[in-house]
Design a protein around this motif. Structure first.
Motif, PDB file in Angstrom:
ATOM      1  N   MET A   1     126.820 -48.368 -58.340  1.00 18.84           N
ATOM      2  CA  MET A   1     127.945 -49.240 -58.686  1.00 18.84           C
ATOM      3  C   MET A   1     127.964 -49.532 -60.186  1.00 18.84           C
ATOM      4  N   SER A   2     126.792 -49.670 -60.807  1.00 14.75           N
ATOM      5  CA  SER A   2     126.766 -50.003 -62.234  1.00 14.75           C
ATOM      6  C   SER A   2     127.300 -48.842 -63.085  1.00 14.75           C
TER       7      SER A   2
ATOM      8  N   ALA B   1     131.114 -48.857 -62.503  1.00  9.10           N
ATOM      9  CA  ALA B   1     131.780 -49.964 -63.192  1.00  9.10           C
ATOM     10  C   ALA B   1     132.174 -49.581 -64.610  1.00  9.10           C
TER      11      ALA B   1
ATOM     12  N   PHE C   1     131.117 -60.786 -69.026  1.00 11.29           N
ATOM     13  CA  PHE C   1     130.326 -60.781 -67.779  1.00 11.29           C
ATOM     14  C   PHE C   1     129.759 -59.409 -67.410  1.00 11.29           C
ATOM     15  N   GLY C   2     130.631 -58.415 -67.380  1.00 11.85           N
ATOM     16  CA  GLY C   2     130.194 -57.067 -66.997  1.00 11.85           C
ATOM     17  C   GLY C   2     129.168 -56.498 -67.967  1.00 11.85           C
TER      18      GLY C   2
ATOM     19  N   GLU D   1     127.133 -58.246 -69.919  1.00  9.86           N
ATOM     20  CA  GLU D   1     125.870 -58.976 -69.736  1.00  9.86           C
ATOM     21  C   GLU D   1     125.079 -58.354 -68.589  1.00  9.86           C
ATOM     22  N   ASN D   2     125.808 -58.031 -67.526  1.00  6.60           N
ATOM     23  CA  ASN D   2     125.145 -57.450 -66.355  1.00  6.60           C
ATOM     24  C   ASN D   2     124.511 -56.103 -66.657  1.00  6.60           C
TER      25      ASN D   2
ATOM     26  N   ALA E   1     123.214 -55.452 -69.507  1.00  8.44           N
ATOM     27  CA  ALA E   1     122.240 -55.733 -70.563  1.00  8.44           C
ATOM     28  C   ALA E   1     122.626 -55.094 -71.898  1.00  8.44           C
TER      29      ALA E   1
ATOM     30  N   MET F   1     134.661 -52.827 -70.347  1.00 14.33           N
ATOM     31  CA  MET F   1     133.672 -51.878 -69.829  1.00 14.33           C
ATOM     32  C   MET F   1     134.008 -50.435 -70.246  1.00 14.33           C
TER      33      MET F   1
ATOM     34  N   ARG G   1     131.923 -55.394 -61.267  1.00 17.47           N
ATOM     35  CA  ARG G   1     131.593 -55.606 -62.676  1.00 17.47           C
ATOM     36  C   ARG G   1     130.076 -55.603 -62.875  1.00 17.47           C
ATOM     37  N   ALA G   2     129.448 -54.776 -62.074  1.00 16.46           N
ATOM     38  CA  ALA G   2     128.043 -54.413 -62.288  1.00 16.46           C
ATOM     39  C   ALA G   2     127.060 -55.580 -62.132  1.00 16.46           C
ATOM     40  N   TYR G   3     127.422 -56.568 -61.337  1.00 20.61           N
ATOM     41  CA  TYR G   3     126.486 -57.678 -61.146  1.00 20.61           C
ATOM     42  C   TYR G   3     125.192 -57.158 -60.506  1.00 20.61           C
ATOM     43  N   GLY G   4     124.093 -57.565 -61.073  1.00 25.75           N
ATOM     44  CA  GLY G   4     122.799 -57.169 -60.504  1.00 25.75           C
ATOM     45  C   GLY G   4     122.331 -55.785 -60.916  1.00 25.75           C
ATOM     46  N   ALA G   5     123.033 -55.171 -61.920  1.00 25.04           N
ATOM     47  CA  ALA G   5     122.659 -53.818 -62.337  1.00 25.04           C
ATOM     48  C   ALA G   5     121.275 -53.795 -62.976  1.00 25.04           C
ATOM     49  N   VAL G   6     120.986 -54.784 -63.780  1.00 32.96           N
ATOM     50  CA  VAL G   6     119.660 -54.845 -64.405  1.00 32.96           C
ATOM     51  C   VAL G   6     119.020 -56.180 -64.052  1.00 32.96           C
TER      52      VAL G   6
ATOM     53  N   LYS H   1     117.259 -58.064 -66.115  1.00 35.56           N
ATOM     54  CA  LYS H   1     117.333 -59.022 -67.212  1.00 35.56           C
ATOM     55  C   LYS H   1     118.632 -58.862 -67.981  1.00 35.56           C
ATOM     56  N   PRO H   2     119.724 -59.502 -67.500  1.00 38.33           N
ATOM     57  CA  PRO H   2     120.990 -59.372 -68.214  1.00 38.33           C
ATOM     58  C   PRO H   2     120.915 -60.076 -69.570  1.00 38.33           C
TER      59      PRO H   2
END
Lengths: 270, 300, 246
Positions: free
Chosen positions: B98-99, B102, B127-128, B130-131, B133, B179, C201-206, C208-209
């Protein structure tokens, strides 16, 4: 039937939502209220069944001041169907959902059954009588909210954005229902920004902008007033725009608009 | 509304347009668990980079399911009986994470309210990133760029409840654009907007496509607003693709109305006039038709 | 309902107190909380109250603190009456009820001046799991949205003849059903859509965001933190060393 006299409404947040509104709706009239989001359309209709009471001025329904009546009493006469069916459906069955208001209004068992049967049949929901309202499709939910209101036979029916989220087939059904309301002598108020839906119904049009009623008259006439529509951020129906473009040049084909039809040297299409 | 012309965007531009095919749906069928029928059946669809494609069809025809199969929510979040394949860019949707998806395909949902998470506009847009990194410096640049592109720079510090519907829509779109996806899906983007605001959104989509080469797949009922900017119109009915072609061609097809598509009044009139023997060309707006009728009248 | 919401929802204000590092605000608020809780004389309470109200005045939030006070006045009176019945001392009862109000003010100073974003920052620096922090901020973010839902639902049901205000307690509770069910249904729909949007929107992808904003303490923050700590220690010392009668 309904009269607004110099009505001003200020929200608790301090925002003025209606400014000096004067409006008179006769019995059996069909009114459409248009204007951009936040123009005050929904605030206006919430005054008709007393959900909101004017900060200044008076609202009269059938000659009676709404400040002297409860919403329940006024609702007996004025049925409002709000935009989102999910904001009201809660019963275990379609039948119970339709009966809810009838119970609140103290209908007798017999009358209730009679009205219920009529409403479910009329809105094509008979087959779902025992299903959960939440299991219905979007269009069916919308029709159920209308059935819930028409079941108690109010004199005034108000539809708040009836076409939002509805597809072409549902819109056509809604249009048919509204025409039926008119033919049975109901006072009907439609709040909508779906101009292509409103225009063919040829209602009396009320244009709102920033809490004011900026125009009030037949839809056909007001829809030709480009300056008015521009100021209120309302779209012009496509056929009216075409008509006006054709009229602008003397050598264009002859065009006229009448009864929600565009005529180009002969009737062409609705 | 400032238009961004950063070198950054130039670099980004063309990613989509030059690379040919961006989406390929091959023989896709999907059935939710315990559902009797397939929501999507034997679906075939190819979209080229930089195209704007409208997907229309009556409620319940399977549009939402198809969208979710394209952005990966199906099969990653919703499982069920899944046949066929979907590829976006270089990713096979069912196999990519999914990442990764996205960053390739963005989905703007119908109600912007439910996709704004953060308390300030700029934080939400970030938000995206940040997720994923993304380092704060790069994030700052990209967020600013997205806000500039959508003309919402002055809203950066606003809270969601301080925004109008149209502004919320733009903020949500910025959160997708940031993104840098190659394909953006819009799910009934205008249904909660008033017409003028909707027209502004439609113009914005056209501009974004022209500037960045992003491909758009748009689900919409209100065709009169969108056909003007579309390259293609795809009609869906009962899970299947039933019509696919240039918008004028599809709207002129007599079957379209039967499938429950709302034919815009001008297109209806155009079709009728053509049937009556007027040699009209193609167009969507009242302006085009008036022009043509004038020409016809003068010619005769 | 708007009124209640107004008392609790953060609003951005430019003030020297608002602009402090949220962790410093939390520290000051916690110190005031302890000092209010342990105050046992009228003089002490008066001083603590005066300090807190001056902070509120500097932060331009006196009005909102006032509203919070009015809101908690009922419970304060309740505390007063209970204590009066138990101790038969007006003074003791007054101290108890005012102390309750002082505690309320000390906590609301933090919540009124801290945005949910800053709150998130504080929670992150406390090394709480990302999911917990996110759940919390989302809840705060959706309070006004759900409030609006509730208003619309009540309006819709009133328009169908529901009279919420009528009848005895049991009947009134039963009348909440037509409001509560749609409210729950809508919240479920919303959370479903939220989950989809998060996933997209890629929540939980890494694990350490990163964060768009980084909060670093300025000199002023450190000064305020140190100053307030010193004052706090002195106050506690006075409390212990010089016990005063009520």
């Amino acid at each position: 039937m309904i009269e607004f006299r110099d009505v001003t409404f200020v929200h608790q947040t301090g925002k003025t939502a209606l400014r000096d509104v004067n409006l008179k709706v006769e019995k059996a009239e069909m009114l459409a209220v248009v204007g951009e989001n936040g123009a005050g359309k929904t605030t206006l209709v919430k005054h008709v069944n007393g959900l909101l009471k004017p900060t200044k001025g008076t609202v009269l329904v059938d000659g009676e001041d709404t400040t002297k009546k409860s919403t329940a009493e006024l609702s007996r006469k004025v049925g409002i169907a709000f935009q989102n069916p999910d904001h009201q459906l809660f019963s275990e069955s379609v039948e119970a959902e339709t009966a809810f208001a009838l119970k609140n209004f103290g209908f007798s068992r017999e009358l209730m059954d009679q009205r219920l049967n009529w409403a479910l049949q009329f809105f094509g929901l008979e087959e779902y009588r025992n299903s959960s309202p939440l299991a219905l499709s979007g269009g069916e939910k919308k029709r159920l909210t209308l059935a819930c209101i028409l079941a108690w036979d109010p004199e005034v029916v108000i539809l708040d954005e009836p076409t939002v989220g509805q597809d072409a087939i549902q819109k056509e059904k809604l249009s048919g229902i509204i025409k039926m309301l008119r033919s049975t002598g109901k006072t009907t108020i439609i709040v909508s920004h779906d101009i292509e839906f409103i225009w063919p119904l040829q209602p009396r049009l009320v244009v709102m902008s920033q809490g004011r009623v900026v125009a009030d008259g037949p839809a056909d006439t007001l829809m030709r007033d480009e300056e008015l529509l521009e100021g209120a951020r309302v779209m012009q129906p496509q056929l009216v725009e075409l008509y006006q473009r054709l009229r602008r040049r003397p050598d264009s084909p002859f065009a006229s608009v009448n009864d929600a039809r565009l005529w180009i040297t002969g009737p062409v299409v609705r | 509304m400032g238009i961004a012309t950063l070198p950054d965007i130039q670099r980004w531009k063309g990613l989509g347009s030059s690379m040919g095919e961006i989406l390929r749906v091959q023989n896709l069928s999907f059935r939710y668990p315990e559902a009797a029928k397939f929501a999507v059946r034997d679906f075939e669809l190819t979209i080229k980079g930089g195209e704007i494609v409208i997907l229309a069809g009556p409620s319940g025809c399977g549009k939402s399911t198809l969208l979710r199969a394209v952005n990966g929510l199906i099969p990653h979040m919703y499982t069920g009986e899944y046949l066929g394949s979907v590829s976006v860019g270089d990713h096979k949707v069912s196999e990519a994470r999914m990442s990764e998806l996205a960053q390739t395909v963005g989905l703007l949902f119908q109600n912007p309210e439910n996709q704004i998470f953060m308390f300030s506009v700029e934080r939400d847009i970030a938000f995206g990133l940040e997720n994923l990194a993304v380092p704060p410096d790069e994030m700052r640049t990209r967020v600013d760029e997205a806000m500039r592109q959508l003309g919402i720079t002055d809203l950066a510090q606003r809270a969601p409840h301080e925004l109008s519907d149209g502004q919320k829509q733009r903020v949500a779109l910025a959160g997708v654009i940031v993104m840098r996806p190659r394909l953006i899906i819009l799910d009934e983007p205008t249904s909660l907007l008033d017409p003028k605001t909707a027209v502004e959104l439609v113009e914005l989509v056209r501009r974004l496509r022209d500037e960045t080469g992003i491909t758009f797949l748009i689900v919409e009922h209100r065709l009169e607003l969108l056909v003007r900017i579309a390259d293609r119109l795809v009609v869906m009915s009962e899970g299947r693709k039933v019509l696919d072609g240039g918008p004028e061609e599809v709207l002129a097809d007599e079957r379209a109305a039967a499938y429950g598509i709302s034919i815009p009044p001008i297109s209806r009139l155009r079709n009728q006039l053509k049937r009556d023997g007027l040699p009209l060309e193609n167009g969507f707006g009242p302006d085009d038709l008036a022009e043509e009728l004038n020409r016809e009248a003068l010619g005769r | 309902m708007y009124w209640v919401a107004g008392g609790f929802i953060f609003r951005r204000v430019n003030s020297p107190f608002h602009s402090l590092d949220p962790r410093v605000k939390l520290l000051v608020s916690a110190e005031l909380f302890v000092v209010s809780l342990t105050a046992y004389s009228v003089t002490q309470l008066a001083v603590v109250m005066a300090v807190m109200l001056s902070i509120a005045a500097v932060s331009k939030i006196l009005k909102r603190v006032g509203r919070t006070l009015i809101f908690s006045a009922g419970f304060s009176v309740f505390i007063f009456v209970i204590n009066l019945l138990a101790s038969h001392s007006l003074l003791t009862s007054a101290v108890y009820s005012v102390r309750f109000l002082a505690i309320i003010i000390s906590t609301s100073l933090f919540f009124i001046t801290t945005s949910p974003d800053e709150l998130e920052q504080v929670m992150k620096s406390a090394h709480l799991p990302r999911d917990v922090v996110f759940a919390f901020t989302t809840a705060v973010r959706f309070i006004p949205v759900l409030m609006l839902d509730a208003i619309q639902i009540v309006d819709a049901q009133k328009s169908r003849g529901l009279e919420v205000e009528k009848g005895n307690l049991i009947r009134r509770v039963r009348k909440m059903v037509p409001v509560l069910i749609p409210l729950v249904v809508n919240s479920v729909i919303r959370s479903g859509e939220l989950a989809e949007a998060m996933e997209s929107r890629a929540y939980g992808a890494v694990s350490k965001p990163t964060s768009l904003h980084s909060y670093s303490s300025t000199k002023r923050d450190k000064l305020v933190a140190a100053g307030s700590l010193i004052l706090f220690i002195i106050t506690v010392y006075i409390y212990v060393r010089f016990p005063t009668p009520l």
